[in-house]
Write an enzyme that holds these catalytic residues in place. Structure first.
Site, PDB file in Angstrom:
ATOM      1  CE  LYS A  51      88.216 113.830  91.931  1.00 24.44           C
ATOM      2  NZ  LYS A  51      88.115 114.055  93.867  1.00 24.44           N
ATOM      3  CE  LYS A  77      89.945 105.464  99.429  1.00 24.84           C
ATOM      4  NZ  LYS A  77      89.204 105.281  98.096  1.00 24.84           N
ATOM      5  NE  ARG A  78      86.852 112.366 106.695  1.00 22.57           N
ATOM      6  CZ  ARG A  78      86.036 113.817 107.845  1.00 22.57           C
ATOM      7  NH1 ARG A  78      85.215 114.168 106.574  1.00 22.57           N
ATOM      8  NH2 ARG A  78      85.775 112.951 108.897  1.00 22.57           N
ATOM      9  CB  THR A 124      84.840 110.785  92.471  1.00 24.68           C
ATOM     10  OG1 THR A 124      84.968 111.087  93.644  1.00 24.68           O
ATOM     11  CG2 THR A 124      83.295 110.414  92.557  1.00 24.68           C
ATOM     12  CG  HIS A 144      75.438 110.553  97.630  1.00 22.89           C
ATOM     13  ND1 HIS A 144      76.022 110.284  97.449  1.00 22.89           N
ATOM     14  CD2 HIS A 144      74.876 111.411  96.888  1.00 22.89           C
ATOM     15  CE1 HIS A 144      76.699 111.563  95.851  1.00 22.89           C
ATOM     16  NE2 HIS A 144      75.834 111.949  96.577  1.00 22.89           N
ATOM     17  CE  LYS A 196      85.897 106.291 102.899  1.00 22.05           C
ATOM     18  NZ  LYS A 196      85.171 106.765 101.414  1.00 22.05           N
TER      19      LYS A 196
END
Length: 843
Positions: free
Chosen positions: A681, A569-570, A677, A378, A575
């Site tokens: 969505k 998101k985290r 993911t 992952h 990110k």
């Protein structure tokens, strides 16, 4: 919340969530009243909203139980190959609405509850999220369980029943504060304790090599108590099981050590054993080598493998006696999928059971183990890879250390034979890393002990083959696969966006709910004026509803006609929430320098949790809230720009914000996000994506056409070239005036007037230690955001792009992902067969 429907509207509303028959409604009412009667204690005549929620949950659960029992009987009779999905995280969210949707009960329940003078949505809001995961990895596991049941696979999810899930996030004076998530305090109506299947798990002790074989003795025992949660497929009467283990101390725990008669101390000490399942480690993409975490990993693996072997041996419904004793057929009947390296101990544990307990020959045991296990990688971030100290293993799992050493020797002998004299290759490929602190590389153990290794998006799988596991790929290329992630369309379209699901169903029928590729049929309606209007109307209704929710929950008033620009998101440097911050500041400075110029109003929403020990992530949250404080209170800005931090982002909040979003931010540095993911969505719910060519964004752009996403910035090869050349943040700072202005404002305390030095660490990182190259993509990002504004000013063209994105999102269903796992890794075929419901006789 949306305004309640009038009686007339309720009668007219036809929804893909299931048309309610009068009999269904009467039955739900009767069942609800019965459960409410038993829920209320004798001395309490007034029901609370929570009593109503529990009565409804038990009513819905009644519909599950018969199907659940029948499904298990069905499996035992047909004896299919069983799939075991092992994960330390299952981020399930709420269960009530999802169960109603999958059983086709939602409209019947809605009508029955309405007739009783209650509001279904209000009852749904009472349920606690089951937050037993950090983010993507745990939510993926939840989507996979839904798809495996919907596809009729004999599948089981195995994990830990954490007493405290991912912490609740409070924002106090702009800073994240963690609160324990006591999600079980009111009980959990969806689980069933199964004490009859309680199993012992061993730790510590020593290894004794005897003529009869190897024995692991003098161990400390902890009991694993299973709790089962039903997992219903979509309208196929299949109900699979998620089994979560809870740690219990045995009755004699430590009593023998207290021969001085300190009975009280001995009983209190039971906590040491029970701490194993107390709390979820709140780290995402970061490895923390704590002994308790290793105990958790072995705990779930040891209990699960005993359970798998018991089921393999008995293979008759309700039977506990062994029917099979030969393990030759084990890989034909059992598939174990390792969700990341966290359950990697399955490999040495299965070897230990086969060799030491079942007396299978070592080479045969190794063949069985490899054919049974498969590994999903992952992450490519080095700080996320698990590397456990040998000394910790030696103390906690001495027999497993011996087995790992033996497996590694076998593996290295093979490599040495194929590449004679290549000592560096042996070092790179060893499971044991030499150095000041000898470590076990769990990813290497997973690769050598599995018959299949997969990444979770095409670009990620390529990086896995060409970089992370390059040597292993050269050795066994046939092992390596790609399985691009997906999301379940039941929760992420039908449940969270019923308005959109309804207008899609009107145009193309309901087949897309279990075959998302049918959304392609919407391409015929891209220029259909009434459909364009309908899609825009649903989005606007979702935005109004979410704006009302924000006002109620956060006391923030936002402009519902502004662009809802969302990054949830985290919080992590890779990110790049900081890139989003720099854009917000740049927009603000442009408005300030020319207040009369017309601009597209935006509401920038950022949400996510920071790992409690991750200083930079916590600083990023403080920066976001500080920027919002300044911008939101500046009279020059007014309604043109707002920056909102969405507190305590979780599954149930995602279900509200994603359908309301116009723009989805997926802006990680190319080559760092394995898949993502959330991006999927947003796409299926009609948000347009601004993103880098990273993770599944690449395949989204391929499906919809790159011109229908807002793609910007460096590609993987550009990042590599910049690494080679040397990234110098100051170059960009000197060359780009708007970037320099934004950084100077952060640095000078413009956004933190009470503490001017507050963000010195953030600025220092961006200028001198930024592994993720925020400044290198700033110029392209700002320019791309200009294109977003241009398109947003043409609502018709914007909505046409939205329709194209929805139509091209079919690939990103977890049903497609699981079908690929089933056929290409597990060797099973999905089944469209419906199990007869409990009120009909079985065939």
């Amino acid at each position: 919340m949306a305004a309640p429907l009038s009686d007339g509207d309720r009668r007219k509303q036809i929804s893909v969530r299931g048309i309610a028959g009068l009999g269904d409604v009467a039955e739900v009412r009767k069942s609800f009243n019965r459960h409410l009667h038993f829920t209320l204690v004798k001395d309490r005549n007034v029901a609370t909203p929570r009593d109503y929620y529990f009565a409804l949950a038990h009513t819905v659960r009644d519909h599950l139980v018969g199907r659940w029992i029948r499904t298990q009987q069905h499996y035992y009779e047909r004896d299919p190959k069983r799939i075991y999905y092992l994960s330390l995280e299952f981020y399930m969210g709420r269960t009530l609405q999802n169960t109603m949707v999958n059983l086709g009960l939602q409209n019947a329940c809605d009508e029955a509850i309405y007739q009783l003078g209650l509001d279904l949505e209000e009852l749904e809001e009472i349920e606690e999220d089951a937050g037993l995961g950090n983010g993507g990895l745990g939510r993926l596991a939840a989507c996979f369980l839904d798809s495996m049941a919907t596809l009729g696979l004999a599948a089981y999810g195995y994990g830990i029943r954490y007493e405290f899930g991912i912490f609740n996030q409070k924002i106090v004076d702009g800073w994240q504060v963690e609160e324990a998530d006591d999600w079980l305090r009111y009980g959990n109506p969806w689980e069933k304790a199964r004490p009859e299947y309680m199993l012992p798990v061993h730790f510590y002790g020593r290894v004794d090599h005897t003529p009869e074989g190897v024995k692991w003795i003098d161990t400390q025992v902890v009991l694993a108590m299973p709790y089962d949660t039903p997992v219903p497929g979509y309208k196929n009467n299949t109900v699979n099981t998620m089994r979560l283990w809870s740690a219990k101390a045995p009755n004699d725990f430590n009593l023998q050590e207290f021969n001085m008669g300190d009975y009280i101390e001995a009983v209190l000490d039971r906590n040491l054993a029970e701490n194993i399942s107390r709390v979820l480690y709140p780290n995402d993409n970061f490895f923390e080598g704590k002994e308790l975490r290793l105990k958790q990993e072995y705990f779930v693996v040891a209990a699960t493998l005993q359970d798998i072997i018991r089921r393999f041996k008995s293979s008759k419904f309700g039977c506990r006696d062994p029917v099979r004793t030969c393990f030759e057929t084990f890989p034909d009947k059992v598939a174990i999928q390792l969700n990341d390296t966290h359950p990697a101990l399955s490999i040495p544990e299965l070897m230990r059971i086969l060799v030491d307990v079942e007396k299978v020959d070592w080479d045969k045991a190794w063949e069985i183990t490899k054919r049974t296990c498969a590994y999903t990688n992952h992450t490519v971030l080095p700080e996320a890879l698990e590397r456990w100290p040998v000394s910790m293993f030696e103390k906690l799992l001495p027999r497993h250390l011996e087995i790992i050493y033996a497996l590694n020797q076998m593996h290295l002998d093979r490599v040495a034979a194929l590449y004679p004299g290549d000592i560096d290759r042996l070092r790179r490929m060893s499971v044991i890393e030499e150095g000041d602190c000898k470590r076990i590389n769990m990813a290497h153990l997973c690769v050598i002990g599995s018959h299949a290794v997969n990444g979770v998006a095409r670009i990620h799988s390529d990086i896995v083959k060409n970089s992370v596991f390059k040597d292993f790929y050269e050795l066994e290329p046939e092992k390596f696969q790609n399985k691009t992630n997906g999301i379940t369309p039941r929760r992420w379209l039908l449940l969270c966006n019923p308005g959109l699901a309804d207008i899609i169903a009107e145009k193309i029928g309901e087949g897309f709910i279990t075959d998302l590729s049918q959304l392609k049929k919407l391409l015929d309606f891209i220029n259909n004026e009434s459909f364009i209007r309908d899609v825009a109307k649903v989005k606007q209704e979702n935005k109004l509803k979410f704006a009302a929710y924000l006002e109620e929950q956060y006391k923030v008033k936002i402009n519902p006609s502004s662009m809802f620009d969302v990054q949830v998101k985290r919080i992590h440097e890779y990110k790049r929430q900081l890139l989003n911050c720099l854009h917000a500041i740049t927009l603000y400075n442009r408005i300030r320098s020319n207040p009369s110029k017309s601009s597209v109003p935006r509401t920038i929403m950022i949400g996510g949790k920071a790992a409690p020990g991750y200083h930079m992530a916590k600083m990023i949250i403080k920066l976001i809230t500080s920027i919002g404080e300044v911008i939101n209170n500046d009279p020059y800005v007014g309604d043109k720009l707002k920056v909102i931090f969405l507190e305590n982002y979780r599954v149930s909040l995602a279900e509200k914000v994603i359908p309301a979003a116009d723009l989805s931010q997926q802006i990680s540095t190319a080559g760092t996000e394995a898949s993502g993911t959330g991006n999927m969505k947003f796409m299926v719910n009609g948000a347009l994506t601004i993103g880098t060519m990273d993770g599944a964004n690449v395949e989204m752009a391929e499906e919809a056409g790159e011109e229908n996403l807002f793609i910007f910035g460096m590609r993987v090869e550009d990042v590599e070239a910049l690494d080679h050349k040397g990234y110098n943040a100051r170059e960009y700072y000197e060359r780009l005036p708007e970037l320099r202005q934004a950084i100077d404002q952060i640095s000078s305390g413009f956004f933190s007037p009470r503490d001017p030095g507050c963000f010195k660490d953030v600025v220092n990182m961006l200028m001198y230690h930024d592994r993720f190259k925020v400044f290198a993509d700033y110029e392209a990002y700002i320019k791309c955001q200009g294109q977003v504004d241009q398109l947003f000013m043409d609502p018709r063209e914007w909505t046409k792009k939205v329709i194209r994105n929805i139509a091209c999102s079919g690939k990103f269903s977890s049903d497609r992902t699981i079908t690929e796992y089933a056929r290409e890794i597990w060797g099973v075929e999905p089944s469209a067969t419906k199990i007869p419901p409990p009120n009909l006789p079985r065939d």
